[in-house]
Write an enzyme that holds these catalytic residues in place. Structure first.
Site, PDB file in Angstrom:
ATOM      1  N   SER A 185       0.848  -1.198   0.000  1.00  0.00           N
ATOM      2  CA  SER A 185       0.000   0.000   0.000  1.00  0.00           C
ATOM      3  C   SER A 185       0.880   1.242   0.000  1.00  0.00           C
ATOM      4  O   SER A 185       1.589   1.501   0.984  1.00  0.00           O
ATOM      5  CB  SER A 185      -0.886   0.018   1.253  1.00  0.00           C
ATOM      6  OG  SER A 185      -1.280   1.345   1.536  1.00  0.00           O
ATOM      7  N   GLY A 228     -13.698   7.057   5.079  1.00  0.00           N
ATOM      8  CA  GLY A 228     -14.526   7.464   6.216  1.00  0.00           C
ATOM      9  C   GLY A 228     -15.604   8.474   5.853  1.00  0.00           C
ATOM     10  O   GLY A 228     -16.264   9.022   6.724  1.00  0.00           O
ATOM     11  N   ALA A 229     -15.805   8.707   4.561  1.00  0.00           N
ATOM     12  CA  ALA A 229     -16.799   9.708   4.160  1.00  0.00           C
ATOM     13  C   ALA A 229     -18.184   9.076   3.970  1.00  0.00           C
ATOM     14  O   ALA A 229     -19.147   9.757   3.661  1.00  0.00           O
ATOM     15  CB  ALA A 229     -16.358  10.395   2.876  1.00  0.00           C
ATOM     16  N   SER A 237     -15.569   3.150   0.784  1.00  0.00           N
ATOM     17  CA  SER A 237     -14.225   2.776   0.355  1.00  0.00           C
ATOM     18  C   SER A 237     -13.945   1.326   0.729  1.00  0.00           C
ATOM     19  O   SER A 237     -13.266   0.609  -0.005  1.00  0.00           O
ATOM     20  CB  SER A 237     -13.190   3.711   0.974  1.00  0.00           C
ATOM     21  OG  SER A 237     -13.328   3.714   2.367  1.00  0.00           O
ATOM     22  N   GLU A 266     -16.728  -8.371   5.076  1.00  0.00           N
ATOM     23  CA  GLU A 266     -16.990  -7.316   6.076  1.00  0.00           C
ATOM     24  C   GLU A 266     -17.513  -7.935   7.372  1.00  0.00           C
ATOM     25  O   GLU A 266     -17.128  -7.536   8.469  1.00  0.00           O
ATOM     26  CB  GLU A 266     -18.051  -6.326   5.556  1.00  0.00           C
ATOM     27  CG  GLU A 266     -17.613  -5.532   4.354  1.00  0.00           C
ATOM     28  CD  GLU A 266     -17.067  -4.156   4.696  1.00  0.00           C
ATOM     29  OE1 GLU A 266     -17.086  -3.766   5.870  1.00  0.00           O
ATOM     30  OE2 GLU A 266     -16.613  -3.483   3.756  1.00  0.00           O
ATOM     31  N   ASP A 309     -23.560  -1.804  -0.791  1.00  0.00           N
ATOM     32  CA  ASP A 309     -22.310  -1.180  -1.236  1.00  0.00           C
ATOM     33  C   ASP A 309     -21.585  -2.049  -2.257  1.00  0.00           C
ATOM     34  O   ASP A 309     -21.139  -1.571  -3.306  1.00  0.00           O
ATOM     35  CB  ASP A 309     -21.389  -0.918  -0.042  1.00  0.00           C
ATOM     36  CG  ASP A 309     -22.071  -0.093   1.033  1.00  0.00           C
ATOM     37  OD1 ASP A 309     -23.168   0.415   0.769  1.00  0.00           O
ATOM     38  OD2 ASP A 309     -21.514   0.036   2.131  1.00  0.00           O
TER      39      ASP A 309
HETATM   40  C1  GLA Z   1     -23.285   0.913   5.219  1.00  0.00           C
HETATM   41  C2  GLA Z   1     -23.463  -0.575   4.934  1.00  0.00           C
HETATM   42  C3  GLA Z   1     -24.611  -0.809   3.955  1.00  0.00           C
HETATM   43  C4  GLA Z   1     -25.881  -0.082   4.397  1.00  0.00           C
HETATM   44  C5  GLA Z   1     -25.581   1.367   4.779  1.00  0.00           C
HETATM   45  C6  GLA Z   1     -26.766   2.047   5.388  1.00  0.00           C
HETATM   46  O1  GLA Z   1     -22.861   1.587   4.084  1.00  0.00           O
HETATM   47  O2  GLA Z   1     -22.283  -1.133   4.406  1.00  0.00           O
HETATM   48  O3  GLA Z   1     -24.841  -2.187   3.808  1.00  0.00           O
HETATM   49  O4  GLA Z   1     -26.512  -0.757   5.439  1.00  0.00           O
HETATM   50  O5  GLA Z   1     -24.501   1.476   5.691  1.00  0.00           O
HETATM   51  O6  GLA Z   1     -27.789   2.153   4.458  1.00  0.00           O
END
Ligand code: GLA
Length: 382
Positions: free
Chosen positions: A65, A118-119, A123, A156, A168
């Site tokens: 990295s 962190g936004a 990411s 995750e 996501d």
């Molecule tokens: C994060 C999680 C998603 C979703 C959102 C809230 O981004 O990774 O799966 O639950 O929060 O909508």
């Protein structure tokens, strides 16, 4: 960014690598609905995690990295999670792919990203996704995009400790330029919704706040929803998730659950409805109504779901009072990160300035605007 990655690769490894990208995401409306098997409306963005990678013919994975100026190495059969937090996304993804029966050999990789960390624009999902997409291609694993999205989600859960939904990873894999994705998180069916409103812009404002409790609180919200479902299931055995619950059902049993569980569940049911209503408004080109649903979403996230924070509430309030803004709300998991704002093009500059000034004056903090366009999903670059 791509030049830095190529140079790092040359510097640390010998073989030529292939370059892959997986984007972060925005979400117009439908927050905390994915793990409740409701609807979401995300889109991939033009900012990505990148991985340059080549097989090395051994059983060792070397990942460099440039951001941390650090190399992490692990054996494909290692069961010890590497120390460095950032490398867990790669290690975890390897483990999840192995759990699907995939055979993965050693590889050399350089990873880097232009997604602000962190936004609240995912990411971390982009990181697992780029790893999955790259290894799938490199080792000819034959996984489809949905399998990759689920592997990233499980990474995750198991290696980062967040029991996230599928939004996501799904958006990072399925995004298309200029289109949002209306995803049904129960059936996993989706439609691409063209989104290029004339005279309007999406503006993200990053509070630069990230609360350390974000992941534990996220898991608690999920547990609150599950508690509501478990209770209602006693009266309505067919219920599998909050998707199957109506407000009438919840109201009928309101006194039997804690006020907190009631608030969490009612938010999710309402948020799902707001999303469906917003989609109907989008079809009519009625962005004013879309904006009102966004305001409603923020209010629920802040007051009922309690995943906002003073910083997000402050700039959302400035937005809601600004003449050039149609809609504004916090975006993503919450407890920091950014707001998403639907703003008239000619008012963008003034709006950003107004938010920055207020933020700085009231909280003595900097606010970071993030420019995004809706881009395409994960891909091979070269
Ligand atoms: C994060 C999680 C998603 C979703 C959102 C809230 O981004 O990774 O799966 O639950 O929060 O909508």
């Amino acid at each position: 960014m791509l030049e830095i990655i190529r140079q790092c690769f040359k510097q640390h490894f010998t073989a030529n690598g292939k370059l892959y990208a997986a984007p972060g995401r925005i979400n117009l409306i439908g927050e905390h609905t994915d793990y409740n098997l409701g609807f979401v409306l995300p889109g991939a963005i033009d900012k990505s995690f990148y991985m340059m990678v080549a097989p090395n013919g051994t059983q060792v994975c070397n990942v460099f990295s440039p951001h941390f100026n650090a190399m992490v190495s692990f054996n494909v059969d290692d069961t010890d999670i590497p120390e460095a937090q950032w490398s867990r996304y790669v290690y975890g993804e390897v483990k999840e792919l192995q759990a699907l029966g995939c055979k993965i050999g050693g590889f050399d990789a350089v990873v880097a990203s232009d997604i602000p960390i962190g936004a609240g624009i995912s990411s971390s999902a982009a990181f697992t996704t780029v790893t999955g997409v790259a290894l799938n291609d490199l080792f000819d694993l034959g996984l489809n995009r949905m399998q990759l999205a689920k592997a990233g989600q499980m990474c995750e859960h198991h290696y980062v400790g967040v029991r996230c939904g599928i939004m996501d990873q799904f958006a990072s894999l399925h995004g298309e330029e200029g289109k949002l994705i209306r995803l049904d998180c129960r059936s996993l069916e989706y439609q691409l919704v063209p989104f290029s409103p004339q005279g309007l812009k999406i503006v993200l404002l990053d509070t630069l706040v990230k609360h350390s409790l974000a992941s534990s609180e996220y898991n608690l919200r999920r547990a609150d929803c599950e508690a509501g479902v478990a209770h209602l299931k006693q009266s309505y055995p067919h219920i599998e998730s909050l998707r199957d619950v109506t407000m009438e059902m919840l109201e009928a049993h309101r006194s039997e659950v804690t006020p907190v569980v009631y608030n969490r569940c009612s938010f999710v049911i309402e948020e799902n409805q707001r999303l469906l209503d917003a989609c109907a408004a989008l079809e009519q080109g009625d962005y004013k109504s879309v904006g009102l649903y966004m305001y409603g979403s923020h209010h629920g996230l802040s007051k009922k779901y309690e995943v906002s924070c003073p910083e997000l509430d402050l700039i959302q309030e400035v937005a809601q009072k600004h003449d050039g803004v149609l809609g504004a709300r916090m975006m993503g998991g919450g407890f920091g990160g950014c707001t998403i704002n639907l703003v008239q093009e000619e008012a963008v500059e003034d709006f950003i300035l107004a938010c920055k000034e207020r933020y700085n004056k009231k909280l003595w903090k900097e606010l970071r605007p993030i420019e995004v366009a809706i881009g395409s999903g994960a891909r091979i670059i070269s």
